[in-house]
Design a protein around this motif. Structure first.
Motif, PDB file in Angstrom:
ATOM      1  N   LEU A   1      -2.867  11.414 -13.305  1.00  0.00           N
ATOM      2  CA  LEU A   1      -3.603  12.398 -12.503  1.00  0.00           C
ATOM      3  C   LEU A   1      -4.054  13.568 -13.369  1.00  0.00           C
ATOM      4  N   ARG A   2      -3.194  13.994 -14.274  1.00  0.00           N
ATOM      5  CA  ARG A   2      -3.540  15.085 -15.181  1.00  0.00           C
ATOM      6  C   ARG A   2      -4.721  14.684 -16.059  1.00  0.00           C
ATOM      7  N   LEU A   3      -4.693  13.462 -16.604  1.00  0.00           N
ATOM      8  CA  LEU A   3      -5.786  12.985 -17.442  1.00  0.00           C
ATOM      9  C   LEU A   3      -7.098  12.843 -16.661  1.00  0.00           C
ATOM     10  N   ALA A   4      -6.982  12.498 -15.384  1.00  0.00           N
ATOM     11  CA  ALA A   4      -8.169  12.342 -14.542  1.00  0.00           C
ATOM     12  C   ALA A   4      -8.672  13.688 -14.023  1.00  0.00           C
ATOM     13  N   GLY A   5      -7.909  14.742 -14.263  1.00  0.00           N
ATOM     14  CA  GLY A   5      -8.301  16.074 -13.808  1.00  0.00           C
ATOM     15  C   GLY A   5      -8.117  16.270 -12.322  1.00  0.00           C
TER      16      GLY A   5
ATOM     17  N   ARG B   1       0.828  -1.218   0.000  1.00  0.00           N
ATOM     18  CA  ARG B   1       0.000   0.000   0.000  1.00  0.00           C
ATOM     19  C   ARG B   1       0.856   1.259   0.000  1.00  0.00           C
ATOM     20  N   ASP B   2       1.905   1.252   0.801  1.00  0.00           N
ATOM     21  CA  ASP B   2       2.806   2.412   0.830  1.00  0.00           C
ATOM     22  C   ASP B   2       3.472   2.625  -0.523  1.00  0.00           C
ATOM     23  N   PHE B   3       3.847   1.547  -1.182  1.00  0.00           N
ATOM     24  CA  PHE B   3       4.464   1.649  -2.503  1.00  0.00           C
ATOM     25  C   PHE B   3       3.504   2.293  -3.489  1.00  0.00           C
ATOM     26  N   VAL B   4       2.268   1.828  -3.523  1.00  0.00           N
ATOM     27  CA  VAL B   4       1.271   2.375  -4.451  1.00  0.00           C
ATOM     28  C   VAL B   4       1.004   3.844  -4.134  1.00  0.00           C
ATOM     29  N   ASP B   5       0.996   4.198  -2.867  1.00  0.00           N
ATOM     30  CA  ASP B   5       0.713   5.582  -2.465  1.00  0.00           C
ATOM     31  C   ASP B   5       1.831   6.555  -2.809  1.00  0.00           C
ATOM     32  N   HIS B   6       3.057   6.063  -2.964  1.00  0.00           N
ATOM     33  CA  HIS B   6       4.195   6.975  -3.135  1.00  0.00           C
ATOM     34  C   HIS B   6       5.015   6.768  -4.410  1.00  0.00           C
ATOM     35  N   ALA B   7       4.716   5.755  -5.188  1.00  0.00           N
ATOM     36  CA  ALA B   7       5.510   5.467  -6.387  1.00  0.00           C
ATOM     37  C   ALA B   7       5.263   6.515  -7.470  1.00  0.00           C
ATOM     38  N   PRO B   8       6.313   6.916  -8.198  1.00  0.00           N
ATOM     39  CA  PRO B   8       6.139   7.878  -9.287  1.00  0.00           C
ATOM     40  C   PRO B   8       5.568   7.240 -10.554  1.00  0.00           C
ATOM     41  N   ALA B   9       5.689   5.922 -10.696  1.00  0.00           N
ATOM     42  CA  ALA B   9       5.169   5.204 -11.864  1.00  0.00           C
ATOM     43  C   ALA B   9       4.636   3.847 -11.404  1.00  0.00           C
ATOM     44  N   LEU B  10       3.519   3.441 -11.997  1.00  0.00           N
ATOM     45  CA  LEU B  10       2.865   2.197 -11.582  1.00  0.00           C
ATOM     46  C   LEU B  10       2.308   1.436 -12.786  1.00  0.00           C
ATOM     47  N   PRO B  11       2.135   0.112 -12.646  1.00  0.00           N
ATOM     48  CA  PRO B  11       1.434  -0.654 -13.673  1.00  0.00           C
ATOM     49  C   PRO B  11      -0.040  -0.238 -13.705  1.00  0.00           C
ATOM     50  N   ALA B  12      -0.743  -0.594 -14.759  1.00  0.00           N
ATOM     51  CA  ALA B  12      -2.113  -0.128 -14.994  1.00  0.00           C
ATOM     52  C   ALA B  12      -3.067  -0.428 -13.832  1.00  0.00           C
ATOM     53  N   ALA B  13      -3.061  -1.630 -13.299  1.00  0.00           N
ATOM     54  CA  ALA B  13      -4.005  -1.991 -12.242  1.00  0.00           C
ATOM     55  C   ALA B  13      -3.783  -1.148 -10.986  1.00  0.00           C
ATOM     56  N   GLU B  14      -2.533  -1.014 -10.575  1.00  0.00           N
ATOM     57  CA  GLU B  14      -2.223  -0.218  -9.395  1.00  0.00           C
ATOM     58  C   GLU B  14      -2.471   1.269  -9.653  1.00  0.00           C
ATOM     59  N   LEU B  15      -2.216   1.703 -10.881  1.00  0.00           N
ATOM     60  CA  LEU B  15      -2.445   3.098 -11.253  1.00  0.00           C
ATOM     61  C   LEU B  15      -3.933   3.435 -11.175  1.00  0.00           C
ATOM     62  N   ALA B  16      -4.779   2.537 -11.636  1.00  0.00           N
ATOM     63  CA  ALA B  16      -6.222   2.758 -11.571  1.00  0.00           C
ATOM     64  C   ALA B  16      -6.679   2.934 -10.122  1.00  0.00           C
TER      65      ALA B  16
ATOM     66  N   ARG C   1      -4.786   3.946  -7.593  1.00  0.00           N
ATOM     67  CA  ARG C   1      -4.191   5.188  -7.064  1.00  0.00           C
ATOM     68  C   ARG C   1      -4.945   6.424  -7.546  1.00  0.00           C
ATOM     69  N   VAL C   2      -5.327   6.449  -8.823  1.00  0.00           N
ATOM     70  CA  VAL C   2      -5.988   7.610  -9.409  1.00  0.00           C
ATOM     71  C   VAL C   2      -7.503   7.543  -9.185  1.00  0.00           C
ATOM     72  N   GLU C   3      -7.988   6.406  -8.746  1.00  0.00           N
ATOM     73  CA  GLU C   3      -9.404   6.177  -8.461  1.00  0.00           C
ATOM     74  C   GLU C   3     -10.269   6.282  -9.725  1.00  0.00           C
ATOM     75  N   VAL C   4      -9.840   5.570 -10.750  1.00  0.00           N
ATOM     76  CA  VAL C   4     -10.612   5.435 -11.985  1.00  0.00           C
ATOM     77  C   VAL C   4     -10.660   3.942 -12.318  1.00  0.00           C
ATOM     78  N   PRO C   5     -11.627   3.524 -13.130  1.00  0.00           N
ATOM     79  CA  PRO C   5     -11.672   2.107 -13.525  1.00  0.00           C
ATOM     80  C   PRO C   5     -10.441   1.714 -14.337  1.00  0.00           C
TER      81      PRO C   5
ATOM     82  N   ALA D   1       3.454   6.898 -15.715  1.00  0.00           N
ATOM     83  CA  ALA D   1       3.699   7.967 -14.753  1.00  0.00           C
ATOM     84  C   ALA D   1       2.397   8.341 -14.050  1.00  0.00           C
ATOM     85  N   VAL D   2       2.432   8.357 -12.744  1.00  0.00           N
ATOM     86  CA  VAL D   2       1.262   8.712 -11.947  1.00  0.00           C
ATOM     87  C   VAL D   2       0.855  10.150 -12.244  1.00  0.00           C
ATOM     88  N   GLU D   3       1.833  11.025 -12.405  1.00  0.00           N
ATOM     89  CA  GLU D   3       1.567  12.438 -12.692  1.00  0.00           C
ATOM     90  C   GLU D   3       0.741  12.603 -13.976  1.00  0.00           C
TER      91      GLU D   3
END
Length: 90
Positions: free
Chosen positions: A80-84, A16-31, A33-37, A75-77
């Protein structure tokens, strides 16, 4: 020790800490983190065929590299930009 965790609890906490703080993530973890499907992340990462222009439109979310397990990471950044959302919101 005031706290004691099982090995499973420890691994879950580290993950959980990794997902919360990683600068880049695989698609499932990224979804998560960004709270999108997950399907939304996949759509962002897919190139699309434009019938009118008869050309491929590049993906809006570009993979940065591959992780140690061979999965593409994004990239998580950028997500996040795409999710607004701001980086502080997620």
């Amino acid at each position: 020790p005031e706290h004691w965790w099982s090995e499973r609890d420890y691994r879950d906490r580290v993950a959980r800490d990794f997902v919360d703080h990683a600068p880049a993530l695989p698609a499932a973890e990224l979804a998560a983190r960004v709270e999108v499907p997950l399907s939304t992340v996949r759509k962002w990462a897919a190139r699309v065929w434009d019938k009118k222009a008869k050309a491929w439109i590049p993906p809006r979310l570009v993979s940065r590299q591959r992780g140690a397990d061979g999965r593409k990471v994004y990239a998580v950044e950028d997500a996040l930009r795409l999710a607004g959302k701001d980086a502080d919101q997620a």
